[in-house]
Design a protein around this motif. Structure first.
Motif, PDB file in Angstrom:
ATOM      1  N   GLN A 185       0.574  -0.955  -0.206  1.00  0.00           N
ATOM      2  CA  GLN A 185       0.050   0.025  -0.093  1.00  0.00           C
ATOM      3  C   GLN A 185       0.917   1.339  -0.032  1.00  0.00           C
ATOM      4  O   GLN A 185       2.279   1.396   0.577  1.00  0.00           O
ATOM      5  N   LEU A 186       0.895   2.114  -0.772  1.00  0.00           N
ATOM      6  CA  LEU A 186       1.202   3.790  -1.086  1.00  0.00           C
ATOM      7  C   LEU A 186      -0.021   4.566  -0.618  1.00  0.00           C
ATOM      8  O   LEU A 186      -0.752   4.543  -1.027  1.00  0.00           O
ATOM      9  N   VAL A 187      -0.097   5.565   0.888  1.00  0.00           N
ATOM     10  CA  VAL A 187      -1.178   6.632   0.308  1.00  0.00           C
ATOM     11  C   VAL A 187      -0.787   7.106   0.899  1.00  0.00           C
ATOM     12  O   VAL A 187      -0.180   7.875   1.793  1.00  0.00           O
ATOM     13  N   GLU A 188      -0.880   7.789  -0.034  1.00  0.00           N
ATOM     14  CA  GLU A 188      -1.409   9.769  -0.116  1.00  0.00           C
ATOM     15  C   GLU A 188      -1.811  10.745   0.667  1.00  0.00           C
ATOM     16  O   GLU A 188      -3.284  10.638   0.778  1.00  0.00           O
ATOM     17  N   SER A 189      -1.475  12.376   1.597  1.00  0.00           N
ATOM     18  CA  SER A 189      -1.811  12.708   1.399  1.00  0.00           C
ATOM     19  C   SER A 189      -1.613  14.533   1.538  1.00  0.00           C
ATOM     20  O   SER A 189      -0.550  13.876   1.053  1.00  0.00           O
ATOM     21  N   LYS A 210       9.264   5.476   9.736  1.00  0.00           N
ATOM     22  CA  LYS A 210       7.387   5.211   9.416  1.00  0.00           C
ATOM     23  C   LYS A 210       7.491   4.857   8.380  1.00  0.00           C
ATOM     24  O   LYS A 210       6.367   5.227   8.259  1.00  0.00           O
ATOM     25  N   ASN A 211       8.545   5.184   7.568  1.00  0.00           N
ATOM     26  CA  ASN A 211       7.790   4.504   6.333  1.00  0.00           C
ATOM     27  C   ASN A 211       7.118   5.360   5.189  1.00  0.00           C
ATOM     28  O   ASN A 211       6.517   5.043   4.630  1.00  0.00           O
ATOM     29  N   THR A 212       7.621   6.413   5.508  1.00  0.00           N
ATOM     30  CA  THR A 212       6.580   7.628   5.095  1.00  0.00           C
ATOM     31  C   THR A 212       7.946   8.193   4.604  1.00  0.00           C
ATOM     32  O   THR A 212       8.721   9.026   4.598  1.00  0.00           O
ATOM     33  N   ALA A 217       4.344   3.671   3.308  1.00  0.00           N
ATOM     34  CA  ALA A 217       4.521   2.787   2.479  1.00  0.00           C
ATOM     35  C   ALA A 217       4.562   1.583   3.170  1.00  0.00           C
ATOM     36  O   ALA A 217       4.514   1.881   4.593  1.00  0.00           O
ATOM     37  N   SER A 218       3.673   0.883   2.486  1.00  0.00           N
ATOM     38  CA  SER A 218       3.742  -0.652   3.669  1.00  0.00           C
ATOM     39  C   SER A 218       3.707  -1.826   2.523  1.00  0.00           C
ATOM     40  O   SER A 218       3.275  -1.508   1.471  1.00  0.00           O
ATOM     41  N   GLY A 219       4.115  -3.259   3.186  1.00  0.00           N
ATOM     42  CA  GLY A 219       4.032  -4.289   2.508  1.00  0.00           C
ATOM     43  C   GLY A 219       4.904  -4.558   1.623  1.00  0.00           C
ATOM     44  O   GLY A 219       4.755  -5.069   1.082  1.00  0.00           O
TER      45      GLY A 219
END
Length: 126
Positions: A3-7, A76-78, A24-26
């Protein structure tokens, strides 16, 4: 599951600032570089910036150099994209994506990337 989640997108006046985040995760974060792309209506997807998670090296498109700053919090993988002095032509959907570190020299090519987020809208009014 990758998953990559933008905000962080939104509406801002010209000259203003926004900070985008990509969580980011996974996957093994340190093995990948994270890039930011943008796509405006009727235009091709454009590479904006990229950062290597392993050594922190950064890359920028000429159109954003001096205005945008990419950074990474590996704990934080961010990855963040700080966008200053925004212009109306920066208006687009912004995507983050992950590319294997061994392909970093090809960071501007969207077809190189393995994983993509869903995108976040950035609108800069004049």
């Amino acid at each position: 599951e990758v998953q990559l989640v933008e905000s962080g997108g939104g509406l801002v006046q010209a000259g203003g600032s926004l900070r985008l985040s990509c969580a980011a995760s996974g996957f093994t974060f340190d093995d990948y570089a994270i890039g930011w792309f943008r796509q405006a209506p009727g235009k091709e997807r454009e590479g904006v910036s990229c950062i290597s998670s392993s050594d922190g090296s950064t890359y920028y498109a000429d159109s954003v150099k001096g205005r945008f700053t990419i950074s990474s919090d590996n704990a934080k993988n961010t990855v963040y994209l700080q966008m200053n002095s925004l212009k109306p032509e920066d208006t687009a959907v912004y995507y983050c994506a992950a590319v294997g570190s061994w392909l970093l020299r090809l960071w501007v090519l969207p077809e190189t990337y393995s994983y993509w987020g869903q995108g976040t809208q950035v609108t800069v009014s004049s």
